[in-house]
Every structure is written in C-alpha cells, then in structure tokens.
Motif scaffolding. Sequence first.
Motif, PDB file in Angstrom:
ATOM      1  N   GLU A 178       0.821  -1.211   0.000  1.00 11.78           N
ATOM      2  CA  GLU A 178       0.000   0.000   0.000  1.00 11.78           C
ATOM      3  C   GLU A 178       0.861   1.269   0.000  1.00 11.78           C
ATOM      4  O   GLU A 178       0.579   2.229  -0.718  1.00 11.78           O
ATOM      5  CB  GLU A 178      -0.933  -0.001   1.212  1.00 11.78           C
ATOM      6  CG  GLU A 178      -1.996   1.076   1.212  1.00 11.78           C
ATOM      7  CD  GLU A 178      -1.490   2.424   1.648  1.00 11.78           C
ATOM      8  OE1 GLU A 178      -1.998   3.463   1.158  1.00 11.78           O
ATOM      9  OE2 GLU A 178      -0.559   2.466   2.476  1.00 11.78           O
ATOM     10  N   ALA A 229      -6.634   0.051  -4.027  1.00 12.76           N
ATOM     11  CA  ALA A 229      -7.812   0.747  -3.501  1.00 12.76           C
ATOM     12  C   ALA A 229      -8.514  -0.090  -2.447  1.00 12.76           C
ATOM     13  O   ALA A 229      -8.911   0.414  -1.385  1.00 12.76           O
ATOM     14  CB  ALA A 229      -8.778   1.082  -4.646  1.00 12.76           C
ATOM     15  N   ASP A 230      -8.645  -1.389  -2.706  1.00 13.81           N
ATOM     16  CA  ASP A 230      -9.312  -2.271  -1.739  1.00 13.81           C
ATOM     17  C   ASP A 230      -8.474  -2.432  -0.471  1.00 13.81           C
ATOM     18  O   ASP A 230      -9.002  -2.423   0.646  1.00 13.81           O
ATOM     19  CB  ASP A 230      -9.572  -3.639  -2.368  1.00 13.81           C
ATOM     20  CG  ASP A 230     -10.661  -3.594  -3.436  1.00 13.81           C
ATOM     21  OD1 ASP A 230     -11.470  -2.650  -3.391  1.00 13.81           O
ATOM     22  OD2 ASP A 230     -10.686  -4.492  -4.297  1.00 13.81           O
ATOM     23  N   ARG A 273      -6.225  -0.352   0.721  1.00 11.36           N
ATOM     24  CA  ARG A 273      -6.207   0.913   1.471  1.00 11.36           C
ATOM     25  C   ARG A 273      -7.464   1.052   2.320  1.00 11.36           C
ATOM     26  O   ARG A 273      -7.400   1.462   3.483  1.00 11.36           O
ATOM     27  CB  ARG A 273      -6.088   2.081   0.494  1.00 11.36           C
ATOM     28  CG  ARG A 273      -5.872   3.439   1.156  1.00 11.36           C
ATOM     29  CD  ARG A 273      -5.494   4.490   0.132  1.00 11.36           C
ATOM     30  NE  ARG A 273      -4.230   4.142  -0.507  1.00 11.36           N
ATOM     31  CZ  ARG A 273      -4.087   3.925  -1.816  1.00 11.36           C
ATOM     32  NH1 ARG A 273      -5.144   4.003  -2.619  1.00 11.36           N
ATOM     33  NH2 ARG A 273      -2.907   3.652  -2.323  1.00 11.36           N
ATOM     34  N   ASP A 274      -8.611   0.674   1.757  1.00  7.70           N
ATOM     35  CA  ASP A 274      -9.859   0.739   2.511  1.00  7.70           C
ATOM     36  C   ASP A 274      -9.825  -0.230   3.681  1.00  7.70           C
ATOM     37  O   ASP A 274     -10.227   0.100   4.807  1.00  7.70           O
ATOM     38  CB  ASP A 274     -11.041   0.417   1.584  1.00  7.70           C
ATOM     39  CG  ASP A 274     -12.374   0.448   2.316  1.00  7.70           C
ATOM     40  OD1 ASP A 274     -12.784   1.526   2.757  1.00  7.70           O
ATOM     41  OD2 ASP A 274     -13.000  -0.622   2.445  1.00  7.70           O
ATOM     42  N   SER A 281      -7.528   1.037   6.441  1.00 12.96           N
ATOM     43  CA  SER A 281      -8.159   2.159   7.147  1.00 12.96           C
ATOM     44  C   SER A 281      -9.171   1.649   8.159  1.00 12.96           C
ATOM     45  O   SER A 281      -9.267   2.163   9.283  1.00 12.96           O
ATOM     46  CB  SER A 281      -8.846   3.100   6.147  1.00 12.96           C
ATOM     47  OG  SER A 281      -7.899   3.707   5.294  1.00 12.96           O
ATOM     48  N   ARG A 282      -9.927   0.624   7.776  1.00 16.62           N
ATOM     49  CA  ARG A 282     -10.903   0.045   8.699  1.00 16.62           C
ATOM     50  C   ARG A 282     -10.201  -0.614   9.889  1.00 16.62           C
ATOM     51  O   ARG A 282     -10.659  -0.500  11.036  1.00 16.62           O
ATOM     52  CB  ARG A 282     -11.779  -0.977   7.973  1.00 16.62           C
ATOM     53  CG  ARG A 282     -12.784  -0.349   7.018  1.00 16.62           C
ATOM     54  CD  ARG A 282     -13.555  -1.417   6.258  1.00 16.62           C
ATOM     55  NE  ARG A 282     -14.552  -0.834   5.396  1.00 16.62           N
ATOM     56  CZ  ARG A 282     -15.800  -0.566   5.758  1.00 16.62           C
ATOM     57  NH1 ARG A 282     -16.193  -0.848   6.993  1.00 16.62           N
ATOM     58  NH2 ARG A 282     -16.662  -0.029   4.920  1.00 16.62           N
ATOM     59  N   ARG A 339     -21.239  -0.922   5.997  1.00 16.95           N
ATOM     60  CA  ARG A 339     -20.145  -0.368   5.192  1.00 16.95           C
ATOM     61  C   ARG A 339     -19.538   0.889   5.806  1.00 16.95           C
ATOM     62  O   ARG A 339     -18.674   1.517   5.204  1.00 16.95           O
ATOM     63  CB  ARG A 339     -20.631  -0.064   3.775  1.00 16.95           C
ATOM     64  CG  ARG A 339     -21.061  -1.301   2.996  1.00 16.95           C
ATOM     65  CD  ARG A 339     -21.555  -0.926   1.611  1.00 16.95           C
ATOM     66  NE  ARG A 339     -21.907  -2.096   0.833  1.00 16.95           N
ATOM     67  CZ  ARG A 339     -21.057  -2.783   0.085  1.00 16.95           C
ATOM     68  NH1 ARG A 339     -19.782  -2.395   0.019  1.00 16.95           N
ATOM     69  NH2 ARG A 339     -21.430  -3.837  -0.600  1.00 16.95           N
ATOM     70  N   GLU A 340     -20.016   1.300   6.962  1.00 16.84           N
ATOM     71  CA  GLU A 340     -19.553   2.535   7.582  1.00 16.84           C
ATOM     72  C   GLU A 340     -19.061   2.250   9.000  1.00 16.84           C
ATOM     73  O   GLU A 340     -19.571   1.368   9.678  1.00 16.84           O
ATOM     74  CB  GLU A 340     -20.693   3.564   7.651  1.00 16.84           C
ATOM     75  CG  GLU A 340     -21.302   3.913   6.301  1.00 16.84           C
ATOM     76  CD  GLU A 340     -20.579   5.058   5.614  1.00 16.84           C
ATOM     77  OE1 GLU A 340     -19.633   5.605   6.222  1.00 16.84           O
ATOM     78  OE2 GLU A 340     -20.956   5.400   4.494  1.00 16.84           O
ATOM     79  N   GLU A 341     -18.088   3.014   9.435  1.00 15.40           N
ATOM     80  CA  GLU A 341     -17.605   2.912  10.819  1.00 15.40           C
ATOM     81  C   GLU A 341     -18.483   3.785  11.714  1.00 15.40           C
ATOM     82  O   GLU A 341     -18.028   4.762  12.316  1.00 15.40           O
ATOM     83  CB  GLU A 341     -16.135   3.345  10.896  1.00 15.40           C
ATOM     84  CG  GLU A 341     -15.181   2.466  10.124  1.00 15.40           C
ATOM     85  CD  GLU A 341     -15.121   1.046  10.660  1.00 15.40           C
ATOM     86  OE1 GLU A 341     -15.318   0.874  11.878  1.00 15.40           O
ATOM     87  OE2 GLU A 341     -14.896   0.118   9.865  1.00 15.40           O
TER      88      GLU A 341
END
Length: 304
Positions: A22, A78-79, A81-82, A85-86, A146-148
């Motif tokens: 990443e 991109a996947d 990195r997401d 982040s989670r 899908r959201e924190e």
Amino acid sequence: MNLELIPGRLSVPSLSALAAFEAAARHGSFTRAAEELSLTQGAVSRQVAHLEKVLGVSLFQRVRKRVSLTPAGSAYAADIRDGLSRLAAATVSAMAFRGAAGVLNLAILPTFGTRWLIPRLPRFIEAHPGITINFATRLVPFDFSREEVDAAIHFGDPVWPGAVLHRLMGEEVVPVAAPSLIARAGIVTAADMLRVPLLQQSTRPRAWANWLEKQGLPPERAMMGPRFEQFAMVSQAAVAGLGLAIVPRFLIEEELRSGALVVPVDRPVTGTEGYYLVYPEAKAGLPAVIAFRDWLLGEFAAAT
C-alpha cells in the motif's frame, strides 16, 4: 509470508506485506515506502515481489528505477487501502476502551448537530465521562455494514432495514426572511411571497411545494431559486436577504429571538416525517449506544 488455505476460511497475506504494498502504491516508489515504514528498499521490494508471486499477477510495472501500478495493482491498492483504514479505525476504537466506558461513532445531520445536540452534550458527558463520541456528517441514510458508524440521527420515515429506530420528534416548518427583504418586497400575505426568490434546501426538495399547496397557492415556482446543501447555509442566506427560506422552526430559534429572521406569514406546516435515533440491531447491546439512547430519549421527553 504464508498463504495457507484453512478449511472454511480464505487466508490473507500478512499485514506487513499489505502495508508495504500500500505504501509503495501510494508513493509510486519503493524507496519512499521504505522510508515511511522504517525498512530497507530491498525489504519492501521483496515483500511486494512475494505478494505478486502468491497472487499470480503483476502489481507494478518496473521501468528503470520507476514503478507504476498495473490495472490489477491499482484495483488491489484501492481495496487494501480501505481495509487498512478500517483496521486502523477498529484499533483506535478498541484502544479507547482502556479505562473508559467506550466510544460511540455517531452520524449526525449537521444543522441538527450544531443547533440542538452539541449545546446539550455537556449534560451527557457529565453523566457518562467515560464515553467518547466521535462525530461524522451524513445527510441521507446509509449502510451501517459499510460505515464505521454505531448510530445516527436520521430525518425521514421510520424505515431503515436491519436497524432499530426511536422517534425523537416531529417538526414544523415556517417561511422566514430578513426584515429588510420583507419590507422591501412588501410581503403581507402568502401570495406576496411569490415575488421574491425561494431559497431551496437540497435534502428537502418538496418543502416549498408542500407549504405553498397548504396555502392554496400554485406550486409552479416552488423549486425555482438558489439551492443549498444544509439548513445552516440556507438560513444564513435568508439572513443576508437573498430570499425566503422554509426551515424547521426549532433550528432558527436564535435568529428569531434576535430579529435577524422573521416569519412573515406564520402558518406552520407539519408532516409525517420526523427525527429518529437509529442504530443497527447488531449494536443494540453496546454500552455506549444504550447510554446515549437513554440520555437522548430523556432529553426529548423533558422538552415536551
């Protein structure tokens, strides 16, 4: 790094390999990635090369001393990195439990948050000093999975699949304008209001049409006028004399008290929609969610 397959589960590469990839993808450089991660350039290169071998695809194109992502590498970056982040957000949330009652990640409507919720929040903090609330802005419903986000303040109908909803209150909307605009346009009746611009609020596209129809007026001009994303913006536009706004009365109490805004025709309209506290069923038992729910419902009960 080992990618053994475990029955019933798909293993993933090590976090160190994913972090190296990443960083290299973000910087477009193995050297800069190595500096960020406190590794050698050779270590980053080996991590990425082994990752490519395991995946069976090339993630980077190497030309002399420069690297750039391949299409597969760009999609994978991109996947990843997401996902990283989670993981970082989950780690921070877990750390917040040290000696505390927990963390509540709350999505709010911006004007509701600044005008109603935040001024009352010291009472919650005093009652629950161990709970930290993190705020995010959401204007429309979203997928909790899908959201924190642990809970949200929602305006609309009580429909949110997989979630628990608690009605907080309804609202009455009124037209408001700066006193100077009312005097200049000679606004006395509801029909007079059609001579000035009608300020629009993006998430309430039918607000003016509903109000005009209730007054027996044609709605043709209901959606004509400058458009704003938030109630705070449309209210300030009205204060500046740009036109008439139609807003929930409880969100402009300060402007009404000061005289910055006045209601030229006080015929409020109420609808079936309302404000709700919403949280996913899976988080109904979280101590922070329970504490905030009980406090918030108590605040509204005391106000009625």
